[in-house]
Design an enzyme around this catalytic site. Sequence first.
Site, PDB file in Angstrom:
ATOM      1  N   SER A  99      37.982  45.160  49.702  1.00 43.24           N
ATOM      2  CA  SER A  99      38.896  44.530  48.810  1.00 43.24           C
ATOM      3  C   SER A  99      39.406  43.141  49.592  1.00 43.24           C
ATOM      4  O   SER A  99      39.974  42.263  48.830  1.00 43.24           O
ATOM      5  CB  SER A  99      39.960  45.218  48.504  1.00 43.24           C
ATOM      6  OG  SER A  99      40.867  45.668  49.419  1.00 43.24           O
ATOM      7  N   HIS A 130      33.405  45.330  44.071  1.00 41.08           N
ATOM      8  CA  HIS A 130      34.764  45.285  44.432  1.00 41.08           C
ATOM      9  C   HIS A 130      35.127  46.303  42.831  1.00 41.08           C
ATOM     10  O   HIS A 130      35.595  45.539  41.846  1.00 41.08           O
ATOM     11  CB  HIS A 130      35.535  44.297  44.421  1.00 41.08           C
ATOM     12  CG  HIS A 130      37.103  44.698  44.869  1.00 41.08           C
ATOM     13  ND1 HIS A 130      38.138  44.002  44.526  1.00 41.08           N
ATOM     14  CD2 HIS A 130      37.642  45.879  45.227  1.00 41.08           C
ATOM     15  CE1 HIS A 130      39.178  44.673  44.664  1.00 41.08           C
ATOM     16  NE2 HIS A 130      39.130  45.612  45.249  1.00 41.08           N
ATOM     17  N   GLU A 163      34.709  43.229  40.452  1.00 43.61           N
ATOM     18  CA  GLU A 163      34.149  41.776  40.927  1.00 43.61           C
ATOM     19  C   GLU A 163      33.071  42.015  41.526  1.00 43.61           C
ATOM     20  O   GLU A 163      32.815  42.579  42.444  1.00 43.61           O
ATOM     21  CB  GLU A 163      35.443  41.394  41.643  1.00 43.61           C
ATOM     22  CG  GLU A 163      36.862  41.263  41.170  1.00 43.61           C
ATOM     23  CD  GLU A 163      37.893  41.042  42.012  1.00 43.61           C
ATOM     24  OE1 GLU A 163      38.882  40.270  41.853  1.00 43.61           O
ATOM     25  OE2 GLU A 163      37.934  41.553  43.174  1.00 43.61           O
ATOM     26  N   ASN A 209      42.934  39.972  44.013  1.00 43.51           N
ATOM     27  CA  ASN A 209      43.685  39.625  44.957  1.00 43.51           C
ATOM     28  C   ASN A 209      44.188  38.383  45.598  1.00 43.51           C
ATOM     29  O   ASN A 209      45.179  38.313  46.466  1.00 43.51           O
ATOM     30  CB  ASN A 209      43.259  40.743  46.276  1.00 43.51           C
ATOM     31  CG  ASN A 209      43.344  42.285  45.957  1.00 43.51           C
ATOM     32  OD1 ASN A 209      44.456  42.443  45.475  1.00 43.51           O
ATOM     33  ND2 ASN A 209      42.622  43.056  46.639  1.00 43.51           N
TER      34      ASN A 209
END
Length: 505
Positions: A123, A144, A156, A194
């Site tokens: 991540s 991800h 992702e 993120n």
Amino acid sequence: MTAIEPGRTVAVVGTGTMGQGIAQVALVAGHPVRLYDAVEGRAAEAARSITARLDRLVEKGRLTVADRDAARARLHPAARPAELADSALVIEAIVEQLPAKQKLFTELESVVPDDCLLATNTSSLSVTAVAGALRLPGRFVGLHFFNPAPLLPLVEVVRGHATDEAAADRAYATVAAWGKTPVRCADTPGFIVNRVARPFYAEAFLLHEERAADPATIDAVLRECGGFPMGPFELTDLIGQDVNEAVTRSVYESFFHDPKFRPSLAQRRLVEAGLLGRKTGRGWFDYRDGADKPLPRTEEPCEPPAEVAIHGDLGPAAALRELIETAGIKVTRERAPQDGDGFIALPDGTRLALTDGRPASADPVDASIRFDLALDYRDATRIALAPSDAAGTVSLRGAIGLFQAIGKRVSVIDDVPGLIVARTVAMLVDFAADAVARQVASPQDVDIAMRLGVNYPRGPLEWGTALGTDRVCRLLRGLQDSCPGDRHAPSVALSRRARTKGGLL
């Protein structure tokens, strides 16, 4: 794009929560799955846990007995890496340490065939860096997943600097065939979610550090006014303060200490104290038995004004006029102001206006009160107000009563620029616009990722387009003028859009 056929083996290395979740997804999609963990016995233990989850799916009617039995027969713990030799895809979910991941994939390359896709579930680490030590980095991608992997739809698909387009396409098609929603993104710190989500936490923590409002109030305003399902304080307590803070620091360091990504000192102190959230019993809030649940600041009932005057266009808050009239308060229309956006005038002349990024004390009139942005003023159940230093008690009580009359709970906070929802949303819009401009992902994939990955009520680019890029940019410039440093400076991409008043989608 051709997905990996269901009959081909998928291997999962690392059998913690994420590894087990990913293995379950591949298993239910029809693949033989091999589990491997460097710690002896953990793979077999993980297989038993996955089997128990399949049993619960049968009990809930989400899986047939026949499908469960077939899935059980396809699940195989592996005692050593050599048993992964027939894999078409290997997904790694081990500790977030670059040397450990590089060592693992170097070993796997000597075991699996050259056409086997290799994927990391990292991540926060660079996909390019993990693949840097490989003989065939072109077949390496990031996949991800979000926790819990069997429930959350987003994945992702990260293309590293050396990743072949065909490998990324095959990974994307495979994830889609598993019933997930894949989004493509470049290998950038934090990927999409993120990276873009950082202001959701950072702005709230900064407001707390500045003593603008307490955590429970900030959370309540973002939920009940902004439409977010959870506030950042309760959410990071659920995630774990150590986990969230580590991602923040990783992204900050990867962007060479860009002030936009600066971590929170208050959160660092929580981590240092071992107050990690729900898993330790205390974080921002206290979860121990008998602890009182903190309540947001909510004002006592106040008398609303008998009438107000609306000057000009209230912009995103235009629905307030109808709500005020429906509440039985007389509304008169006045000419548009010459010095900015529209506003509501209370009977004593106090100006009540949607925040533009500046504090209320910066308004051209002394008696001024700012109110926050809402996702939908009709549905919002709470509003935040920030009075200028010159606004008197009578004026403030009138503003409180006005919003209470239209069905809102009211939280009065300190006179901070941008209040709570508006500054958070403006920063999210800016981060999303910047990510698109830097070709991290398409506009559509950014909004999909933020809706599905962190359950935002609206994609940030959709939200920014609805508000108007010029308004968002003005709000950020107001924040920049009021706050030291370049943290809130609008990106080049957003500024360009604002000049032409163009949308972001």
